[in-house]
Design a protein around this motif. Structure first.
Motif, PDB file in Angstrom:
ATOM      1  N   TYR A  53      13.322  22.277   4.822  1.00 51.07           N
ATOM      2  CA  TYR A  53      13.245  20.930   5.400  1.00 51.07           C
ATOM      3  C   TYR A  53      14.583  20.196   5.387  1.00 51.07           C
ATOM      4  N   ASP A  84      11.567  16.414  15.069  1.00 57.80           N
ATOM      5  CA  ASP A  84      10.225  16.961  14.827  1.00 57.80           C
ATOM      6  C   ASP A  84       9.667  16.554  13.465  1.00 57.80           C
ATOM      7  N   ALA A  86       7.601  14.310  12.290  1.00 55.65           N
ATOM      8  CA  ALA A  86       6.146  14.126  12.163  1.00 55.65           C
ATOM      9  C   ALA A  86       5.425  15.477  12.165  1.00 55.65           C
ATOM     10  N   GLU A  87       5.834  16.391  13.032  1.00 53.88           N
ATOM     11  CA  GLU A  87       5.222  17.723  13.076  1.00 53.88           C
ATOM     12  C   GLU A  87       5.505  18.490  11.796  1.00 53.88           C
ATOM     13  N   VAL A  89       6.017  17.274   8.769  1.00 49.43           N
ATOM     14  CA  VAL A  89       5.192  16.717   7.689  1.00 49.43           C
ATOM     15  C   VAL A  89       3.769  17.258   7.808  1.00 49.43           C
ATOM     16  N   LYS A  90       3.251  17.295   9.027  1.00 54.32           N
ATOM     17  CA  LYS A  90       1.897  17.814   9.264  1.00 54.32           C
ATOM     18  C   LYS A  90       1.821  19.303   8.896  1.00 54.32           C
ATOM     19  N   ARG A  91       2.830  20.076   9.298  1.00 51.24           N
ATOM     20  CA  ARG A  91       2.869  21.508   8.991  1.00 51.24           C
ATOM     21  C   ARG A  91       2.922  21.750   7.485  1.00 51.24           C
ATOM     22  N   ALA A  93       1.607  20.223   5.135  1.00 48.10           N
ATOM     23  CA  ALA A  93       0.295  20.043   4.508  1.00 48.10           C
ATOM     24  C   ALA A  93      -0.756  21.003   5.069  1.00 48.10           C
ATOM     25  N   SER A  94      -0.368  21.865   6.004  1.00 42.90           N
ATOM     26  CA  SER A  94      -1.339  22.743   6.663  1.00 42.90           C
ATOM     27  C   SER A  94      -1.810  23.875   5.763  1.00 42.90           C
ATOM     28  N   LYS A  95      -2.978  24.400   6.084  1.00 42.56           N
ATOM     29  CA  LYS A  95      -3.557  25.514   5.341  1.00 42.56           C
ATOM     30  C   LYS A  95      -2.702  26.776   5.473  1.00 42.56           C
ATOM     31  N   SER A  98       0.045  26.715   2.919  1.00 37.21           N
ATOM     32  CA  SER A  98      -0.364  26.413   1.551  1.00 37.21           C
ATOM     33  C   SER A  98       0.193  27.455   0.589  1.00 37.21           C
TER      34      SER A  98
END
Length: 110
Positions: A53, A84, A86-87, A89-91, A93-95, A98
């Motif tokens: 990141y 990107d 926002a994407e 941050v979403k990624r 936290a994605s399964k 994990s």
């Protein structure tokens, strides 16, 4: 230290030999296509690596981001940049990502 570089090189080769479809220790980029380069040269004085990141100091400000094994099949170049956020941050936290930085394994006896 020469011993550290030698160990890192031998470890990189062992990883590449254990799963050559996914990993390589080959320096030429043409020989790395579609595989993860185990970069043993980052273990020496003055060598740097980019944390996940982190934005790179390159045109377009690409961001180093972890990817899933499934994505390894389709990604050919870096695809994320600072716009990107926002994407990313979403990624994060994605399964599918994990536990991406954790592994239940032991080092080979070299």
């Amino acid at each position: 230290m020469p011993q550290v570089k030698d160990f890192a090189h031998r470890l990189a080769r062992a990883v590449a030999q254990s799963d050559p479809d996914h990993f390589t220790a080959a320096l030429p980029k043409a020989q790395r296509k579609g595989r993860i380069f185990v970069d043993y040269l980052r273990n020496q004085c003055g060598a740097t690596a980019v944390m996940p990141y982190s934005a790179r100091a390159r045109l377009g400000a690409p961001v180093a981001a972890p990817i899933s094994w499934k994505e390894m099949e389709t990604i050919t170049t870096g695809r994320f940049h600072v716009g990107d956020a926002a994407e990313l941050v979403k990624r994060a936290a994605s399964k599918s990502l994990s536990g991406w930085g954790r592994a239940d394994q032991s080092l080979p006896d070299l």
